[in-house]
Design a protein around this motif. Structure first.
Motif, PDB file in Angstrom:
ATOM      1  N   PHE A   2      53.533  37.282  35.873  1.00  0.00           N
ATOM      2  CA  PHE A   2      52.422  38.061  36.394  1.00  0.00           C
ATOM      3  C   PHE A   2      51.276  38.032  35.399  1.00  0.00           C
ATOM      4  O   PHE A   2      51.483  38.012  34.198  1.00  0.00           O
ATOM      5  CB  PHE A   2      52.850  39.508  36.657  1.00  0.00           C
ATOM      6  CG  PHE A   2      53.772  39.621  37.824  1.00  0.00           C
ATOM      7  CD1 PHE A   2      53.262  39.722  39.106  1.00  0.00           C
ATOM      8  CD2 PHE A   2      55.139  39.606  37.655  1.00  0.00           C
ATOM      9  CE1 PHE A   2      54.095  39.817  40.190  1.00  0.00           C
ATOM     10  CE2 PHE A   2      55.978  39.706  38.731  1.00  0.00           C
ATOM     11  CZ  PHE A   2      55.460  39.809  40.003  1.00  0.00           C
ATOM     12  N   ASN A   3      50.061  38.036  35.917  1.00  0.00           N
ATOM     13  CA  ASN A   3      48.892  37.936  35.066  1.00  0.00           C
ATOM     14  C   ASN A   3      47.737  38.679  35.727  1.00  0.00           C
ATOM     15  O   ASN A   3      47.539  38.578  36.927  1.00  0.00           O
ATOM     16  CB  ASN A   3      48.536  36.460  34.866  1.00  0.00           C
ATOM     17  CG  ASN A   3      47.450  36.259  33.848  1.00  0.00           C
ATOM     18  OD1 ASN A   3      47.172  37.134  33.052  1.00  0.00           O
ATOM     19  ND2 ASN A   3      46.849  35.094  33.874  1.00  0.00           N
ATOM     20  N   GLU A   4      46.964  39.444  34.935  1.00  0.00           N
ATOM     21  CA  GLU A   4      45.772  40.112  35.448  1.00  0.00           C
ATOM     22  C   GLU A   4      44.707  39.059  35.748  1.00  0.00           C
ATOM     23  O   GLU A   4      44.459  38.178  34.954  1.00  0.00           O
ATOM     24  CB  GLU A   4      45.210  41.079  34.402  1.00  0.00           C
ATOM     25  CG  GLU A   4      46.060  42.301  34.177  1.00  0.00           C
ATOM     26  CD  GLU A   4      45.860  43.357  35.242  1.00  0.00           C
ATOM     27  OE1 GLU A   4      44.818  43.358  35.917  1.00  0.00           O
ATOM     28  OE2 GLU A   4      46.757  44.169  35.408  1.00  0.00           O
ATOM     29  N   ASP A   5      44.107  39.137  36.896  1.00  0.00           N
ATOM     30  CA  ASP A   5      43.034  38.221  37.275  1.00  0.00           C
ATOM     31  C   ASP A   5      42.025  39.028  38.070  1.00  0.00           C
ATOM     32  O   ASP A   5      42.210  39.258  39.260  1.00  0.00           O
ATOM     33  CB  ASP A   5      43.583  37.055  38.090  1.00  0.00           C
ATOM     34  CG  ASP A   5      42.516  36.034  38.456  1.00  0.00           C
ATOM     35  OD1 ASP A   5      41.318  36.289  38.197  1.00  0.00           O
ATOM     36  OD2 ASP A   5      42.878  34.985  39.005  1.00  0.00           O
ATOM     37  N   LYS A   9      41.227  38.939  44.757  1.00  0.00           N
ATOM     38  CA  LYS A   9      41.253  40.195  45.511  1.00  0.00           C
ATOM     39  C   LYS A   9      42.642  40.513  46.046  1.00  0.00           C
ATOM     40  O   LYS A   9      42.878  41.608  46.524  1.00  0.00           O
ATOM     41  CB  LYS A   9      40.265  40.125  46.668  1.00  0.00           C
ATOM     42  CG  LYS A   9      38.833  40.070  46.204  1.00  0.00           C
ATOM     43  CD  LYS A   9      37.877  40.064  47.367  1.00  0.00           C
ATOM     44  CE  LYS A   9      36.454  39.989  46.840  1.00  0.00           C
ATOM     45  NZ  LYS A   9      35.470  40.005  47.894  1.00  0.00           N
ATOM     46  N   GLU A  10      43.567  39.560  45.967  1.00  0.00           N
ATOM     47  CA  GLU A  10      44.901  39.757  46.491  1.00  0.00           C
ATOM     48  C   GLU A  10      45.930  39.884  45.367  1.00  0.00           C
ATOM     49  O   GLU A  10      45.722  39.414  44.272  1.00  0.00           O
ATOM     50  CB  GLU A  10      45.326  38.602  47.399  1.00  0.00           C
ATOM     51  CG  GLU A  10      44.473  38.408  48.613  1.00  0.00           C
ATOM     52  CD  GLU A  10      43.285  37.493  48.368  1.00  0.00           C
ATOM     53  OE1 GLU A  10      43.278  36.772  47.356  1.00  0.00           O
ATOM     54  OE2 GLU A  10      42.352  37.514  49.185  1.00  0.00           O
ATOM     55  N   LYS A  49      44.262  44.061  46.521  1.00  0.00           N
ATOM     56  CA  LYS A  49      44.462  44.964  45.389  1.00  0.00           C
ATOM     57  C   LYS A  49      43.921  46.348  45.729  1.00  0.00           C
ATOM     58  O   LYS A  49      42.960  46.476  46.489  1.00  0.00           O
ATOM     59  CB  LYS A  49      43.730  44.440  44.155  1.00  0.00           C
ATOM     60  CG  LYS A  49      44.302  43.168  43.588  1.00  0.00           C
ATOM     61  CD  LYS A  49      43.481  42.747  42.396  1.00  0.00           C
ATOM     62  CE  LYS A  49      43.925  41.428  41.837  1.00  0.00           C
ATOM     63  NZ  LYS A  49      43.091  41.009  40.711  1.00  0.00           N
ATOM     64  N   GLY A  50      44.554  47.370  45.171  1.00  0.00           N
ATOM     65  CA  GLY A  50      44.088  48.725  45.393  1.00  0.00           C
ATOM     66  C   GLY A  50      45.190  49.743  45.197  1.00  0.00           C
ATOM     67  O   GLY A  50      46.302  49.415  44.787  1.00  0.00           O
ATOM     68  N   SER A  51      44.888  50.986  45.516  1.00  0.00           N
ATOM     69  CA  SER A  51      45.857  52.074  45.439  1.00  0.00           C
ATOM     70  C   SER A  51      46.498  52.269  46.800  1.00  0.00           C
ATOM     71  O   SER A  51      45.802  52.328  47.820  1.00  0.00           O
ATOM     72  CB  SER A  51      45.168  53.363  44.999  1.00  0.00           C
ATOM     73  OG  SER A  51      44.688  53.227  43.686  1.00  0.00           O
TER      74      SER A  51
END
Length: 74
Positions: A2-5, A9-10, A49-51
């Motif tokens: 896993f990596n932050e990007d 948007k997904e 991505k989101g809550s």
């Protein structure tokens, strides 16, 4: 892996069901999704991505959890 990007948007949500019952996971936030997960199995979905609030009935017991989903899989 896993990596932050921040440009994507997904994200991929992987859910593992350790119970003896089939479930449908409701994923609610800005967007809405349903994910069927078999007993003792797993399934995944690509979501924005989101809550989100994750909820389901697991063998007649209520499951609910708040998640901030912001990682992508590579």
């Amino acid at each position: 892996m896993f990596n932050e990007d921040i440009t994507r948007k997904e994200a991929i949500l992987l859910f593992k069901n350790n119970s003896d019952c089939n479930i449908v996971l409701r994923i609610e936030g800005k967007d809405y999704y349903n994910l069927a997960v078999p007993a003792h199995g797993e399934n995944f979905i690509v979501i924005n991505k989101g809550s989100y609030t994750l909820s389901s009935n697991v063998c007649d017991m209520k499951y609910i959890s708040q998640k901030d989903i912001k990682k992508v899989s590579l």
